[in-house]
Motif scaffolding. Structure first.
Motif, mmCIF file in Angstrom:
data_model
loop_
_atom_site.group_PDB
_atom_site.id
_atom_site.type_symbol
_atom_site.label_atom_id
_atom_site.label_comp_id
_atom_site.label_asym_id
_atom_site.label_seq_id
_atom_site.Cartn_x
_atom_site.Cartn_y
_atom_site.Cartn_z
ATOM 1 N N ASP A 89 78.711 58.588 39.971
ATOM 2 C CA ASP A 89 77.564 59.124 39.213
ATOM 3 C C ASP A 89 76.492 58.047 39.052
ATOM 4 O OD1 ASP A 89 78.719 61.572 38.936
ATOM 5 O OD2 ASP A 89 79.413 61.269 36.880
ATOM 6 N N ALA A 90 76.955 56.798 38.819
ATOM 7 C CA ALA A 90 75.995 55.699 38.625
ATOM 8 C C ALA A 90 75.166 55.493 39.899
ATOM 9 C CB ALA A 90 76.724 54.412 38.252
ATOM 10 N N MET A 91 75.800 55.633 41.051
ATOM 11 C CA MET A 91 75.039 55.507 42.307
ATOM 12 C C MET A 91 74.019 56.633 42.413
ATOM 13 S SD MET A 91 77.754 54.476 45.231
ATOM 14 C CE MET A 91 78.667 52.948 45.082
ATOM 15 N N GLU A 92 74.489 57.838 42.065
ATOM 16 C CA GLU A 92 73.615 58.995 42.201
ATOM 17 C C GLU A 92 72.386 58.885 41.293
ATOM 18 O OE1 GLU A 92 74.574 63.681 42.703
ATOM 19 O OE2 GLU A 92 76.082 62.166 43.108
ATOM 20 N N VAL A 93 72.597 58.459 40.033
ATOM 21 C CA VAL A 93 71.442 58.384 39.128
ATOM 22 C C VAL A 93 70.521 57.213 39.457
ATOM 23 C CG1 VAL A 93 72.568 59.571 37.204
ATOM 24 C CG2 VAL A 93 72.647 57.091 37.300
ATOM 25 N N SER A 94 71.004 56.273 40.281
ATOM 26 C CA SER A 94 70.077 55.219 40.697
ATOM 27 C C SER A 94 69.435 55.578 42.047
ATOM 28 C CB SER A 94 70.777 53.862 40.773
ATOM 29 O OG SER A 94 71.754 53.883 41.786
ATOM 30 N N ALA A 95 69.403 56.884 42.329
ATOM 31 C CA ALA A 95 68.716 57.425 43.513
ATOM 32 C C ALA A 95 69.299 56.895 44.821
ATOM 33 C CB ALA A 95 67.211 57.156 43.430
ATOM 34 N N THR A 96 70.583 56.564 44.792
ATOM 35 C CA THR A 96 71.261 56.145 46.016
ATOM 36 C C THR A 96 72.217 57.258 46.411
ATOM 37 O OG1 THR A 96 71.186 53.877 45.245
ATOM 38 C CG2 THR A 96 72.718 54.332 47.026
ATOM 39 N N THR B 254 85.760 56.623 37.025
ATOM 40 C CA THR B 254 85.045 55.678 36.160
ATOM 41 C C THR B 254 83.511 55.836 36.257
ATOM 42 O OG1 THR B 254 85.226 54.024 37.907
ATOM 43 C CG2 THR B 254 86.881 53.947 36.191
ATOM 44 N N GLU B 255 83.082 56.939 36.780
ATOM 45 C CA GLU B 255 81.652 57.325 36.840
ATOM 46 C C GLU B 255 80.815 56.414 37.737
ATOM 47 O OE1 GLU B 255 80.901 57.437 32.540
ATOM 48 O OE2 GLU B 255 80.588 59.589 32.740
ATOM 49 N N GLN B 256 81.471 55.629 38.605
ATOM 50 C CA GLN B 256 80.691 54.749 39.486
ATOM 51 C C GLN B 256 79.896 55.567 40.519
ATOM 52 O OE1 GLN B 256 82.964 51.276 40.984
ATOM 53 N NE2 GLN B 256 84.415 51.722 39.376
ATOM 54 N N ARG C 116 64.592 60.217 39.257
ATOM 55 C CA ARG C 116 65.698 59.384 38.767
ATOM 56 C C ARG C 116 65.315 57.910 38.701
ATOM 57 N NH1 ARG C 116 70.481 62.335 42.223
ATOM 58 N NH2 ARG C 116 71.288 63.654 40.560
ATOM 59 N N ALA D 103 80.317 51.766 34.082
ATOM 60 C CA ALA D 103 80.278 52.208 35.494
ATOM 61 C C ALA D 103 79.781 51.123 36.430
ATOM 62 C CB ALA D 103 79.445 53.486 35.631
ATOM 63 N N TYR E 280 80.147 48.669 39.521
ATOM 64 C CA TYR E 280 80.903 48.829 40.767
ATOM 65 C C TYR E 280 81.921 47.689 40.825
ATOM 66 C CZ TYR E 280 76.624 51.440 41.467
ATOM 67 O OH TYR E 280 75.581 52.285 41.277
ATOM 68 N N PHE F 145 75.963 54.144 31.319
ATOM 69 C CA PHE F 145 77.168 54.973 31.171
ATOM 70 C C PHE F 145 78.093 54.469 30.061
ATOM 71 C CE2 PHE F 145 75.645 56.223 35.246
ATOM 72 C CZ PHE F 145 76.047 57.534 35.387
ATOM 73 N N ASN G 49 65.428 62.478 43.197
ATOM 74 C CA ASN G 49 65.660 61.033 43.338
ATOM 75 C C ASN G 49 64.442 60.213 42.913
ATOM 76 O OD1 ASN G 49 68.320 61.032 44.109
ATOM 77 N ND2 ASN G 49 67.874 61.207 46.280
ATOM 78 N N PHE H 12 76.895 55.955 51.356
ATOM 79 C CA PHE H 12 77.422 54.606 51.130
ATOM 80 C C PHE H 12 78.949 54.591 51.191
ATOM 81 C CE2 PHE H 12 78.916 51.150 48.392
ATOM 82 C CZ PHE H 12 78.271 50.075 48.986
ATOM 83 N N LEU I 241 65.228 48.769 37.736
ATOM 84 C CA LEU I 241 64.259 49.664 38.383
ATOM 85 C C LEU I 241 63.084 50.007 37.449
ATOM 86 C CD1 LEU I 241 66.691 52.058 40.301
ATOM 87 C CD2 LEU I 241 65.265 50.277 41.273
ATOM 88 N N LEU J 67 72.831 65.399 37.132
ATOM 89 C CA LEU J 67 74.259 65.298 37.475
ATOM 90 C C LEU J 67 74.961 66.627 37.189
ATOM 91 C CD1 LEU J 67 75.299 61.757 36.141
ATOM 92 C CD2 LEU J 67 75.090 62.476 38.512
ATOM 93 N N ASN K 280 65.945 50.911 46.747
ATOM 94 C CA ASN K 280 64.813 51.698 46.269
ATOM 95 C C ASN K 280 63.477 50.970 46.255
ATOM 96 O OD1 ASN K 280 66.159 54.242 45.511
ATOM 97 N ND2 ASN K 280 67.311 52.933 44.140
#
Lengths: 265, 250
Positions: A133-140, A129-131, B81, B92, B94, B88, B78, A145, B159, B54, B110
């Motif tokens: 990817d969502a973490m990655e693009v928010s620089a996390t 569900t791309e969650q 980003r 997406a 959580y 998405f 990062n 995690f 952000l 990505l 961040n």
């Protein structure tokens, strides 16, 4: 090798290639875990959350299983010992069996089924569900995690669960011995602690740490590398359990050889 | 002369034998909404995924906010980003966290030294602006598709990005919710002063939100211009059929 030549490779050769590629991938995943483990920032809150989920939420299942294992093993051993008039050895026999092998093994297998599958399915579903990817693009860092926190939690909680299982299994065994042989709790537990050595306890804890690490890392690896959409989620959960159980038995065998060698030395 | 925030030159990307992007060239200017239109599987999402690192391009250049994406190290990527928001297709969110925790997640990791009060104020402010202040303690599973998308946008905005990337913002939504989402995209541009790329195959979305439209067909941009310049009198039959399907057949 050209792409066409690669296509012409026999099936067995392709499977061997795939096996070693998978092995290298898994090795890199483990190395990445150790690399990320020592680099800040640390996800303490998530580690505690996962410890709670893995440890506390597994207690009812572990309690019941441990208790039943204690009673069943005692009742199964009694007739054999009775043939030699040695039922007074039951506490020693049970304590050695539970602390050395059954406690860690039973706990690890149950945790592989309950915790390993849930980690595998959760991470796989997050990937689908791309969650992640969502973490990655928010620089996390999603690896830190999701993976590091879960592997730390399983590595810490499985030894605690093993100690708890040992205790519950011995209580179950005591109830059976007390009911049949009229042995008091003090006598039972004195015999239990006289039979087990420091090496038994340390090897049991070290083995449990290894089992915990295996359950966590296999669950995370299978989840993180899942594919094929929702079908992949089920596959990841299943593969996490099967692979973790398989590795737990292999580790049990290896640790047993090492401990026996130490004992002989 | 308008400032370019994204500049793509000769970008190529393939998956195995399938060439998804072939010699793609495009610019995004500061403060504009650029809609990338194309059929499903035409590589639209691949394009914006390369933009945030990505995916990696096979060749060509992708310059975002003055940085060449393919040459950036993890730390630099990062940092970049943080200046790009990515909404998405399936939101997406959580799913093990509440809306509040979803929005806190990127913020506390961040932005340092924010008090709990400041975090709450920021979250409440953004939820207000996407019209969902009451959802703060809800779980994603309790939200509708449209609400999830709005929360997804709000989480991205927390952000304060300079560029917003929307991946199929109206996919799977009813026409009224689509209209609300389109209005939200325009509102984000005006309120937060962002430049945006909107990936869609929905011509109504393109018409309502796009300052310019770029049509991606067979891995290349076949037409770039305002909606009126490209549609409805398109000569390319593929673009024409796209228009006909959206505005005549439906």
């Amino acid at each position: 090798m050209t792409e066409k030549a690669a296509d012409r490779k026999p099936l067995l050769s392709k499977k061997i290639d795939k096996f070693f590629a998978g092995l290298a991938d898994a090795w890199n995943f483990v190395l990445r875990f150790f690399k990320e483990l020592f680099v800040p920032p640390y996800e303490f809150k998530e580690v505690i959350h996962q410890c709670y989920r893995i440890g506390v939420e597994s207690l009812p299942l572990i309690s019941l299983t441990g208790f039943i294992v204690g009673i069943v093993f005692t009742n199964q051993s009694r007739p054999s010992l009775a043939e030699f008039g040695a039922t007074s050895w039951l506490p020693s026999l049970i304590s050695i069996a539970v602390v050395r092998a059954m406690g860690p093994l039973v706990t690890a297998l149950i945790a592989a089924g309950k915790v390993g599958s849930s980690i595998g399915a959760e991470i796989a579903s997050m990937k689908v569900t791309e969650q992640i990817d969502a973490m990655e693009v928010s620089a996390t860092n999603p690896f830190k995690f999701l993976v590091v926190s879960r592997v730390i939690a399983t590595t810490l909680m499985i030894p605690l669960l093993v100690m708890y299982t040992d205790f519950v299994a011995l209580i179950g065994s005591f109830l059976s011995v007390n009911a049949n042989e009229m042995v008091s709790m003090t006598t039972f537990f004195v015999q239990v602690f006289e039979s087990i050595s420091f090496l038994d306890i340390t090897s049991s804890i070290l083995k449990s740490l290894l089992f915990g690490f295996t359950i966590g890392i296999v669950g995370c690896y299978k989840g993180y590398h899942s594919s094929k959409g929702t079908e992949g989620v089920g596959r990841a959960a299943n593969a996490a359990v099967v692979m973790a159980m398989f590795l737990i038995f292999i580790e049990e065998l290896l640790v047993l050889q090492i401990v026996n060698a130490i004992r002989a030395f | 002369m308008r400032e370019k925030v994204v500049e793509i030159r000769g970008l190529e990307k393939s998956f195995g034998d399938l060439d998804v992007l072939k010699d793609v060239n495009l610019e995004l200017y500061k403060g504009e909404n650029l809609v990338v239109l194309g059929k499903s599987g035409s590589g639209k999402s691949v394009l914006i995924k390369i933009m945030v690192g990505l995916l990696k391009q096979d060749s060509g250049s992708m310059n975002v906010l003055g940085r060449e994406i393919s040459t950036l190290k993890t730390k630099e990527l990062n940092e970049l980003r943080l200046r790009i928001g990515f909404s998405f297709q399936n939101s997406a969110l959580y799913d093990s966290m509440t809306v509040r925790e979803n929005m806190e997640f990127p913020l506390v990791r961040n932005v340092k030294n924010l008090s709990k009060k400041e975090i709450t104020m920021k979250i409440e402010g953004l939820l207000d602006s996407v019209g969902l202040p009451q959802s703060i303690n809800q779980m994603p599973s309790e939200l509708s598709g449209g609400q999830k998308k709005r929360i997804g946008v709000a989480r991205t905005l927390i952000l304060e990005p300079e560029i917003m990337l929307y991946d199929e913002p109206t996919a799977g939504l009813d026409p009224i919710t689509c209209g609300e989402l389109n209005a939200l995209i325009n509102q984000v541009k005006d309120e937060y002063n962002t430049s945006s790329i909107v990936i869609t195959h929905d011509l109504t979305c393109a018409k309502d939100t796009g300052d310019r439209v770029a049509v991606l067909l067979d891995g290349e941009f076949n037409a770039v211009g305002t909606f009126e310049e490209i549609f409805p009198n398109a000569e390319d039959p593929r673009i024409k059929s796209f228009y006909d399907y959206n505005f005549i057949n439906s």
